[in-house]
Scaffold this motif. Structure first.
Motif, PDB file in Angstrom:
ATOM      1  N   UNK A 396       0.823  -1.195   0.000  1.00 11.28           N
ATOM      2  CA  UNK A 396       0.000   0.000   0.000  1.00 11.28           C
ATOM      3  C   UNK A 396       0.867   1.260   0.000  1.00 11.28           C
ATOM      4  N   UNK A 397       0.272   2.353  -0.431  1.00 15.08           N
ATOM      5  CA  UNK A 397       0.939   3.659  -0.438  1.00 15.08           C
ATOM      6  C   UNK A 397       0.286   4.556   0.609  1.00 15.08           C
ATOM      7  N   UNK A 398       1.134   5.332   1.336  1.00 14.56           N
ATOM      8  CA  UNK A 398       0.652   6.257   2.360  1.00 14.56           C
ATOM      9  C   UNK A 398       1.282   7.620   2.113  1.00 14.56           C
ATOM     10  N   UNK A 399       0.520   8.668   2.366  1.00 12.16           N
ATOM     11  CA  UNK A 399       0.993  10.027   2.169  1.00 12.16           C
ATOM     12  C   UNK A 399       1.182  10.724   3.513  1.00 12.16           C
ATOM     13  N   UNK A 400       2.268  11.525   3.593  1.00 11.72           N
ATOM     14  CA  UNK A 400       2.530  12.398   4.732  1.00 11.72           C
ATOM     15  C   UNK A 400       2.569  11.626   6.056  1.00 11.72           C
ATOM     16  N   UNK A 401       3.355  10.576   6.108  1.00 11.49           N
ATOM     17  CA  UNK A 401       3.566   9.831   7.348  1.00 11.49           C
ATOM     18  C   UNK A 401       4.983  10.116   7.851  1.00 11.49           C
ATOM     19  N   UNK A 402       5.213   9.880   9.138  1.00 20.69           N
ATOM     20  CA  UNK A 402       6.492  10.191   9.774  1.00 20.69           C
ATOM     21  C   UNK A 402       7.446   9.014   9.592  1.00 20.69           C
ATOM     22  N   UNK A 403       8.658   9.323   9.167  1.00 17.63           N
ATOM     23  CA  UNK A 403       9.699   8.302   9.032  1.00 17.63           C
ATOM     24  C   UNK A 403      10.906   8.703   9.870  1.00 17.63           C
ATOM     25  N   UNK A 404      11.510   7.733  10.545  1.00 23.43           N
ATOM     26  CA  UNK A 404      12.730   7.929  11.324  1.00 23.43           C
ATOM     27  C   UNK A 404      13.685   6.790  11.005  1.00 23.43           C
TER      28      UNK A 404
END
Length: 538
Positions: A396-404
């Motif tokens: 799936x594709x997700x927009x504007x999520x936080x990545x660390x």
């Protein structure tokens, strides 16, 4: 002329009393002096700023005087010395008593002197950190499976006989085309059967012609005699029907004989390769016996197990069946072959109808078309059956999520956040996906916040942190301010520069050594805490 010099020697009758007095007084003075002297030196560790120099300097003098006094006492005990020794003894006794008094005074001053308070240096824990980022993310699901041919069969003969021919391609690993003759069985008996069937047809045709002629003769006889219409039996119609049936049976036998003759040629039903070979020339085989095992090279399948968590990251229903290859989900298959990583493009065409009862996983079937030709890896390596491959499925594709970075995610889904003053706090986050390189979060952290990446104990979160950039450790992102007590101490030092200058000139028994000792203790404590923290975190 009489000698007028006075005689200071000890009388004979008093020698015993003098010896006893010396034997008692001298050891007592020595013990008292040594006890006070060493006590004075020992108190210096309690108060380095005390007046200890007098005790330190007088102790060697006292030891010299005590040794001299001891020598005179021995002289008195074992011999009668000259008169000048008595004067020397008196002087040494006085100096010995004075030194004992000085050392006693130094010890008392050291005990009563209030020691200076030690101030611990302001130590901060340096950590590596990076900013949390808001990004559009395409999830990937990693799994693995074994490649296997979509079609694989046992090669068996349909007729029995002796093998008289074996194709050069019918060997283990051999490559063959569809319709190619792999084996041939002796056909002499089957050719005889064809001739016999042809003779049977000729005989049946002769019987049918004869019955038809006799029926025609009977019709003519009835017409000439004028007896009316003849019956079917009189016209030999049943006999003609039987003759026709016999002719059809003879023709069928001919077709069967020709079919069996053709079956003496064992041909490949598809293009593929030979996995195993179980027969060879000269061997007698029966119908259905195993000649070898072959598989098709048109399509290779890979069964990929998917857990419930992995299924949640894919747009893949349980009863999935792709309409066509173009609309099927993509999967990247890769494995190490000949020391290099090879990649093959596959498609998820369907899923199993049921869950696997042993693993409780649902298997998705990925297909690679023409794995020995156009479907091979970019450098021409085919996807051979039996190869264990890793698979990365596009999810799936997700927009504007936080990545660390992955190092920032702690056990129990926790992260350590640092503010601009070096204060850290523990945050509970919601993890959407985590790989070896990054973690995708949907809550608990905002974009732009600093996330600690260095190994660190949970108990050290309360410490003030100095934050360094993960990309350039020489770049300080957060330099915490000094505490109030340290600012006050620096202000006091600035107001008393003269006292600070004098303290630096003290001897090695004074402040400088104590300061070095304090710094060493502070540094040692910090190093021990850091080492212990690293060990526990590892």
């Amino acid at each position: 002329m009489a000698n007028s010099t006075p005689d200071y020697s000890i009388p004979k009758d008093k020698g015993g009393r003098v010896r006893k007095t010396l034997l008692i007084i001298v050891p007592i003075l020595l013990l008292i002096g040594l006890f006070i002297g060493f006590g004075s030196v020992a108190t210096m560790s309690m108060n380095p700023k005390g007046a200890t120099s007098a005790g330190q300097k007088i102790l060697p003098v006292y030891i010299v005087l005590a040794l001299g006094m001891l020598g005179l006492a021995i002289w008195y005990v074992f011999d009668n010395p000259p008169s000048w020794v008595k004067y020397l003894q008196s002087v040494l006794t006085a100096l010995l008593i004075i030194s004992v008094f000085v050392m006693f005074t130094a010890m008392v001053v050291n005990i009563l002197k209030k020691p200076k308070e030690k101030t611990r240096n302001f130590n901060t824990l340096a950590v590596i950190a990076d900013y949390a980022k808001a990004e559009d993310v395409q999830l990937m699901v990693a799994t693995q499976g074994e490649a296997r041919p979509q079609i694989e069969i046992d090669l068996v003969p349909e007729v029995g006989g002796k093998i008289v021919y074996v194709s050069p391609n019918f060997i283990e690993g051999g490559l063959f085309k569809k319709g190619e003759t792999l084996l041939r069985i002796e056909d002499a008996d089957f050719k005889v059967a064809v001739i016999r069937a042809e003779a049977g047809i000729a005989q049946a045709e002769q019987v049918l012609v004869r019955e038809q002629a006799e029926g025609e003769i009977a019709r003519q006889d009835y017409a000439e005699l004028g007896r009316g219409d003849p019956s079917p039996l009189a016209l030999r119609e049943p006999q003609q029907a039987q003759a026709r049936a016999s002719l059809q049976a003879a023709k069928a036998e001919l077709e069967a004989a020709k079919l069996n003759l053709d079956r003496t040629y064992v041909r490949a039903p598809f293009s593929g390769r030979v996995r195993t070979k179980a027969s060879d020339i000269g061997q007698f085989v029966t119908p259905g016996s195993r000649l070898g095992r072959i598989f098709s090279t048109d399509v290779v399948e890979v069964r990929l197990p998917l857990s419930d968590t992995q299924l949640s990251k894919l747009d893949l229903p349980l009863a999935f069946m792709a309409r066509d290859r173009a609309s099927a989900p993509k999967v990247d298959l890769h494995a190490i072959v000949a020391g290099q990583e090879r990649h093959w493009d596959g498609r998820i065409m369907r899923t199993d109808s049921t869950y696997d009862t042993s693993t409780r996983a649902l298997f998705a079937i990925a297909e690679v078309y023409d794995p020995y030709g156009a479907g091979a890896s970019p450098d021409g390596v085919p996807l051979a059956p039996g190869l264990f491959v890793d698979a990365d499925i596009v999810g799936k594709s997700f927009e504007n999520v936080i990545t660390i970075q992955r190092d920032g995610l702690r056990p129990q889904d926790e992260v350590y956040i640092v503010d601009d003053k070096g204060k850290a706090e523990i945050r509970q986050v919601t993890v959407l996906d985590a790989t070896s390189e990054r973690a995708v979060l949907t809550g608990g952290v905002a974009a732009g916040e600093l996330v600690v990446l260095s190994p660190m104990e949970r108990s050290r979160v309360e410490m003030t942190l100095k934050v360094l950039d993960v990309n350039d450790p020489e770049n300080v992102l957060v330099d915490p301010p000094k505490p109030d007590w340290m600012k006050k101490a620096e202000a006091d030092d600035a107001e008393n520069p003269k006292a600070e200058g004098e303290s630096k000139k003290e001897s090695r028994w004074g402040k400088n050594k104590d300061k070095e000792s304090d710094d060493a203790d502070t540094s040692g404590d910090g190093d021990e805490e850091s080492d212990e923290s690293d060990k526990k975190e590892n």
